[in-house]
Design a protein around this motif. Structure first.
Motif, PDB file in Angstrom:
ATOM      1  N   ILE A  57      66.342  27.399  19.689  1.00  0.00           N
ATOM      2  CA  ILE A  57      66.742  28.769  19.329  1.00  0.00           C
ATOM      3  C   ILE A  57      68.084  29.185  19.926  1.00  0.00           C
ATOM      4  O   ILE A  57      68.659  30.183  19.496  1.00  0.00           O
ATOM      5  N   ASP A  58      68.596  28.434  20.910  1.00  0.00           N
ATOM      6  CA  ASP A  58      69.864  28.839  21.522  1.00  0.00           C
ATOM      7  C   ASP A  58      70.503  27.658  22.236  1.00  0.00           C
ATOM      8  O   ASP A  58      69.798  26.781  22.760  1.00  0.00           O
ATOM      9  N   VAL A  59      71.834  27.668  22.265  1.00  0.00           N
ATOM     10  CA  VAL A  59      72.616  26.701  23.044  1.00  0.00           C
ATOM     11  C   VAL A  59      73.660  27.517  23.790  1.00  0.00           C
ATOM     12  O   VAL A  59      74.360  28.336  23.186  1.00  0.00           O
ATOM     13  N   ARG A  60      73.759  27.303  25.087  1.00  0.00           N
ATOM     14  CA  ARG A  60      74.759  28.021  25.878  1.00  0.00           C
ATOM     15  C   ARG A  60      75.318  27.089  26.951  1.00  0.00           C
ATOM     16  O   ARG A  60      74.735  26.055  27.244  1.00  0.00           O
ATOM     17  N   THR A  61      76.436  27.480  27.510  1.00  0.00           N
ATOM     18  CA  THR A  61      77.085  26.667  28.544  1.00  0.00           C
ATOM     19  C   THR A  61      77.345  27.508  29.778  1.00  0.00           C
ATOM     20  O   THR A  61      77.320  28.748  29.718  1.00  0.00           O
ATOM     21  N   CYS A  66      80.294  22.460  41.115  1.00  0.00           N
ATOM     22  CA  CYS A  66      80.345  20.999  41.113  1.00  0.00           C
ATOM     23  C   CYS A  66      80.129  20.367  39.746  1.00  0.00           C
ATOM     24  O   CYS A  66      80.315  19.162  39.587  1.00  0.00           O
ATOM     25  N   HIS A  67      79.698  21.139  38.760  1.00  0.00           N
ATOM     26  CA  HIS A  67      79.406  20.586  37.437  1.00  0.00           C
ATOM     27  C   HIS A  67      79.507  21.674  36.364  1.00  0.00           C
ATOM     28  O   HIS A  67      79.510  22.858  36.682  1.00  0.00           O
ATOM     29  N   ASP A  68      79.590  21.226  35.119  1.00  0.00           N
ATOM     30  CA  ASP A  68      79.487  22.120  33.969  1.00  0.00           C
ATOM     31  C   ASP A  68      78.128  21.880  33.329  1.00  0.00           C
ATOM     32  O   ASP A  68      77.569  20.784  33.435  1.00  0.00           O
ATOM     33  N   ARG A  69      77.595  22.890  32.651  1.00  0.00           N
ATOM     34  CA  ARG A  69      76.203  22.831  32.167  1.00  0.00           C
ATOM     35  C   ARG A  69      76.106  23.221  30.699  1.00  0.00           C
ATOM     36  O   ARG A  69      76.788  24.119  30.233  1.00  0.00           O
ATOM     37  N   VAL A  70      75.209  22.518  29.981  1.00  0.00           N
ATOM     38  CA  VAL A  70      74.816  22.894  28.621  1.00  0.00           C
ATOM     39  C   VAL A  70      73.301  23.100  28.657  1.00  0.00           C
ATOM     40  O   VAL A  70      72.566  22.245  29.160  1.00  0.00           O
ATOM     41  N   VAL A  71      72.843  24.249  28.135  1.00  0.00           N
ATOM     42  CA  VAL A  71      71.413  24.577  28.121  1.00  0.00           C
ATOM     43  C   VAL A  71      70.961  24.701  26.668  1.00  0.00           C
ATOM     44  O   VAL A  71      71.570  25.440  25.879  1.00  0.00           O
ATOM     45  N   PHE A  72      69.908  23.966  26.330  1.00  0.00           N
ATOM     46  CA  PHE A  72      69.290  24.029  25.014  1.00  0.00           C
ATOM     47  C   PHE A  72      67.943  24.735  25.191  1.00  0.00           C
ATOM     48  O   PHE A  72      67.084  24.239  25.918  1.00  0.00           O
ATOM     49  N   GLU A  73      67.762  25.889  24.554  1.00  0.00           N
ATOM     50  CA  GLU A  73      66.532  26.665  24.718  1.00  0.00           C
ATOM     51  C   GLU A  73      65.666  26.574  23.466  1.00  0.00           C
ATOM     52  O   GLU A  73      66.163  26.654  22.344  1.00  0.00           O
ATOM     53  N   PHE A  74      64.352  26.438  23.693  1.00  0.00           N
ATOM     54  CA  PHE A  74      63.385  26.244  22.611  1.00  0.00           C
ATOM     55  C   PHE A  74      62.310  27.322  22.652  1.00  0.00           C
ATOM     56  O   PHE A  74      61.956  27.811  23.726  1.00  0.00           O
ATOM     57  N   ALA A 133      80.040  26.173  21.158  1.00  0.00           N
ATOM     58  CA  ALA A 133      80.300  26.870  22.424  1.00  0.00           C
ATOM     59  C   ALA A 133      81.788  26.925  22.695  1.00  0.00           C
ATOM     60  O   ALA A 133      82.530  26.009  22.341  1.00  0.00           O
ATOM     61  N   ASN A 134      82.216  27.987  23.330  1.00  0.00           N
ATOM     62  CA  ASN A 134      83.596  28.103  23.786  1.00  0.00           C
ATOM     63  C   ASN A 134      83.645  27.554  25.208  1.00  0.00           C
ATOM     64  O   ASN A 134      83.066  28.145  26.119  1.00  0.00           O
ATOM     65  N   VAL A 135      84.296  26.426  25.405  1.00  0.00           N
ATOM     66  CA  VAL A 135      84.355  25.807  26.730  1.00  0.00           C
ATOM     67  C   VAL A 135      85.779  25.854  27.296  1.00  0.00           C
ATOM     68  O   VAL A 135      86.151  25.026  28.127  1.00  0.00           O
ATOM     69  N   LEU A 136      86.547  26.829  26.860  1.00  0.00           N
ATOM     70  CA  LEU A 136      87.887  27.052  27.387  1.00  0.00           C
ATOM     71  C   LEU A 136      87.799  27.306  28.890  1.00  0.00           C
ATOM     72  O   LEU A 136      86.932  28.054  29.351  1.00  0.00           O
ATOM     73  N   ARG A 137      88.652  26.672  29.659  1.00  0.00           N
ATOM     74  CA  ARG A 137      88.741  26.788  31.124  1.00  0.00           C
ATOM     75  C   ARG A 137      87.606  26.079  31.865  1.00  0.00           C
ATOM     76  O   ARG A 137      87.421  26.278  33.059  1.00  0.00           O
ATOM     77  N   TYR A 138      86.819  25.273  31.184  1.00  0.00           N
ATOM     78  CA  TYR A 138      85.804  24.472  31.872  1.00  0.00           C
ATOM     79  C   TYR A 138      86.492  23.247  32.465  1.00  0.00           C
ATOM     80  O   TYR A 138      87.413  22.690  31.870  1.00  0.00           O
ATOM     81  N   GLY A 175      58.989  33.015  29.726  1.00  0.00           N
ATOM     82  CA  GLY A 175      57.807  33.170  28.869  1.00  0.00           C
ATOM     83  C   GLY A 175      57.298  31.818  28.414  1.00  0.00           C
ATOM     84  O   GLY A 175      57.147  30.907  29.204  1.00  0.00           O
ATOM     85  N   ASN A 176      57.052  31.672  27.106  1.00  0.00           N
ATOM     86  CA  ASN A 176      56.557  30.401  26.596  1.00  0.00           C
ATOM     87  C   ASN A 176      57.706  29.472  26.180  1.00  0.00           C
ATOM     88  O   ASN A 176      57.471  28.403  25.627  1.00  0.00           O
ATOM     89  N   HIS A 177      58.944  29.878  26.430  1.00  0.00           N
ATOM     90  CA  HIS A 177      60.107  29.055  26.084  1.00  0.00           C
ATOM     91  C   HIS A 177      60.245  27.887  27.062  1.00  0.00           C
ATOM     92  O   HIS A 177      59.637  27.874  28.129  1.00  0.00           O
ATOM     93  N   SER A 178      61.058  26.918  26.683  1.00  0.00           N
ATOM     94  CA  SER A 178      61.441  25.835  27.583  1.00  0.00           C
ATOM     95  C   SER A 178      62.913  25.534  27.357  1.00  0.00           C
ATOM     96  O   SER A 178      63.485  25.907  26.322  1.00  0.00           O
ATOM     97  N   ARG A 179      63.526  24.872  28.332  1.00  0.00           N
ATOM     98  CA  ARG A 179      64.953  24.564  28.245  1.00  0.00           C
ATOM     99  C   ARG A 179      65.191  23.125  28.665  1.00  0.00           C
ATOM    100  O   ARG A 179      64.584  22.643  29.633  1.00  0.00           O
ATOM    101  N   ILE A 180      66.056  22.446  27.950  1.00  0.00           N
ATOM    102  CA  ILE A 180      66.561  21.141  28.376  1.00  0.00           C
ATOM    103  C   ILE A 180      67.973  21.397  28.874  1.00  0.00           C
ATOM    104  O   ILE A 180      68.804  21.977  28.164  1.00  0.00           O
ATOM    105  N   VAL A 181      68.235  20.980  30.110  1.00  0.00           N
ATOM    106  CA  VAL A 181      69.504  21.271  30.773  1.00  0.00           C
ATOM    107  C   VAL A 181      70.279  19.967  30.961  1.00  0.00           C
ATOM    108  O   VAL A 181      69.736  18.973  31.448  1.00  0.00           O
TER     109      VAL A 181
END
Length: 190
Positions: A57-61, A66-74, A133-138, A175-181
């Motif tokens: 349902i969502d992808v965000r960064t 120390c790292h950059d992250r991408v989160v996939f939410e279900f 995603a806009n990853v400008l300045r990452y 809630g009942n959601h989950s995320r792959i990071v």
């Protein structure tokens, strides 16, 4: 006089050689330095979990010290993924995404969950090939491109600056959601 000078030169060279082998050089310490920010992830493929019917349902960064992250939410429990460096292909069509993805290296992300609901309606606003995603300045991330969703799998190409250590893990909630990071380190070691 010449013999004395030669012997003295040899003794100085021998002493320098012994000193160099007795203590590690700065170059050796740098090559085997401590892990950057304690990161010991490596860059080998990472795979886990099973196929799920909970839709993406969502992808965000996000940017971290120390790292950059991408989160996939279900919308539901999801544990299945396969992530590794290499070419990424669109789901269903098999077209390579590398020509459309910025970055010096490409992470292929296969999520074992669809990006559509039970009526086969899209649950994310992206079309195959779109930048999500806009990853400008990452510092590490260069691009995140949707590769489509087909037969219960969703694919993304994540462009990064270079082949760097990464980790993947699953979080429950909210809630009942989950995320792959997906976290990608800014560098290998200090």
């Amino acid at each position: 006089m010449r013999t004395r000078r030669t012997v003295t030169t040899l003794l100085v060279a021998l002493a320098a050689l012994i000193a160099a082998t007795a203590a590690p050089s700065t170059a050796t310490q740098a090559a085997t330095g401590t892990p950057y920010c304690g990161i010991t992830w490596g860059s080998a493929d990472k795979t886990a979990g099973a196929l799920s019917s909970a839709p993406l349902i969502d992808v965000r960064t996000g940017r971290h010290d120390c790292h950059d992250r991408v989160v996939f939410e279900f919308d539901g429990p999801v544990t299945g993924y396969s992530v590794g460096y290499g070419e990424t292909y669109t789901e269903g069509e098999g077209l390579p995404l590398s020509p459309y993805t910025a970055g010096g290296a490409l992470l292929r992300v296969s999520l074992r969950a669809p990006a559509y609901d039970d009526e086969h309606l899209a649950t994310v606003p992206y079309r195959t090939g779109e930048h999500v995603a806009n990853v400008l300045r990452y510092q590490t991330l260069r691009d995140v491109v949707f590769g489509g969703s087909f037969e219960g799998y969703s694919t993304f190409a994540v462009g990064v600056r270079a082949r760097l250590p990464f980790r993947v893990f699953v979080l429950a909630g909210p809630g009942n959601h989950s995320r792959i990071v997906l976290d990608v380190a800014h560098q290998w070691q200090e």
